[in-house]
Design a protein around this motif. Sequence first.
Motif, PDB file in Angstrom:
ATOM      1  N   ASP A   1       0.822  -1.195   0.000  1.00  0.00           N
ATOM      2  CA  ASP A   1       0.000   0.000   0.000  1.00  0.00           C
ATOM      3  C   ASP A   1       0.858   1.247   0.000  1.00  0.00           C
ATOM      4  O   ASP A   1       2.066   1.196   0.139  1.00  0.00           O
ATOM      5  CB  ASP A   1      -0.940  -0.005   1.220  1.00  0.00           C
ATOM      6  CG  ASP A   1      -0.193  -0.214   2.526  1.00  0.00           C
ATOM      7  OD1 ASP A   1      -0.835  -0.211   3.565  1.00  0.00           O
ATOM      8  OD2 ASP A   1       1.046  -0.391   2.486  1.00  0.00           O
TER       9      ASP A   1
ATOM     10  N   ARG B   1      -0.312  -6.057   8.066  1.00  0.00           N
ATOM     11  CA  ARG B   1      -1.332  -5.004   8.028  1.00  0.00           C
ATOM     12  C   ARG B   1      -2.050  -4.880   9.373  1.00  0.00           C
ATOM     13  O   ARG B   1      -2.357  -3.782   9.824  1.00  0.00           O
ATOM     14  CB  ARG B   1      -2.335  -5.279   6.908  1.00  0.00           C
ATOM     15  CG  ARG B   1      -3.275  -4.115   6.626  1.00  0.00           C
ATOM     16  CD  ARG B   1      -4.242  -4.451   5.486  1.00  0.00           C
ATOM     17  NE  ARG B   1      -3.550  -4.696   4.235  1.00  0.00           N
ATOM     18  CZ  ARG B   1      -3.129  -3.733   3.414  1.00  0.00           C
ATOM     19  NH1 ARG B   1      -3.358  -2.466   3.723  1.00  0.00           N
ATOM     20  NH2 ARG B   1      -2.517  -4.030   2.287  1.00  0.00           N
TER      21      ARG B   1
ATOM     22  N   ARG C   1       3.262   0.310   7.319  1.00  0.00           N
ATOM     23  CA  ARG C   1       3.826  -1.016   7.083  1.00  0.00           C
ATOM     24  C   ARG C   1       5.354  -1.000   6.976  1.00  0.00           C
ATOM     25  O   ARG C   1       5.998  -1.968   7.407  1.00  0.00           O
ATOM     26  CB  ARG C   1       3.182  -1.635   5.845  1.00  0.00           C
ATOM     27  CG  ARG C   1       1.695  -1.931   6.078  1.00  0.00           C
ATOM     28  CD  ARG C   1       1.014  -2.460   4.847  1.00  0.00           C
ATOM     29  NE  ARG C   1       1.443  -3.811   4.553  1.00  0.00           N
ATOM     30  CZ  ARG C   1       1.072  -4.480   3.460  1.00  0.00           C
ATOM     31  NH1 ARG C   1       0.311  -3.901   2.560  1.00  0.00           N
ATOM     32  NH2 ARG C   1       1.493  -5.711   3.257  1.00  0.00           N
TER      33      ARG C   1
END
Length: 256
Positions: free
Chosen positions: A3, A44, A54
């Motif tokens: 992400d 996560r 992260r």
Amino acid sequence: MADAVDIGEWGMRGARLYQQVAEKLAAAIAAGDFPAGSRLPAERKLAERFEVSRPTVREAIIALELGGYVEVKGGSGVYVTDAQPSGFSGGDSDIGAFEVLQARMMFEGEAAGLAAREMSDSEIAQLEVLLEEMIAENAAESGAEIADEKFHLHIARCTHNDAVVSVCEHLWKMRNSSSISVRILERARQAGSKPRIEEHRRILQAIKARDPEAARNAMRDHLQRVVQQLLDATEEEALEQARREMSAARQRFALP
């Protein structure tokens, strides 16, 4: 794909955030929350639990691994070991790869902008030579990133500002000496990550055009992509291991 990276988190929460997370996880392991052989929650979930990014969780896990608290099994997860942990041994210089990259964005971005104004024609020609060395190094599959370091430090030195040079050299020294940083970089190289030639070429072209803003932006964009590259590469390492294990399982259970 990993992400998006919240680069601002590091500056807001202070240095060594990954160590804080690692210490909390180590305390939870010692308290029996995660007994030997158990698997830690997914990356996560840990990021949500500790309200960090992260990248910070990834550095914390590596710190725990280096301290003997956990074992990272590719394609499976992170498991608590039954060995006696050696504890955290990182010193003041044991800064994570993502913290170093954040600092490099700040200082090397400005260095590229200054170099676009200060570089001589001969110094630009030398930067072109270093780019060719980087291309050859990538093709050689040596795993070394010597030309990459030389390229970046040449830009810093061509600012003709000793303070800028000192800061940039120190950041590269931390990158290459911190056990946390070195472990992440090693895993990225093992996953096939290499310096991206086109990104360096854009930096060179902006400097050659004597465009400080374009040079600054090209350098910052490049280093932001390096952050994502490290995340993607280390995730790909686990995915590739999972693929190998699945393929082996299929072969074992295949009908004759």
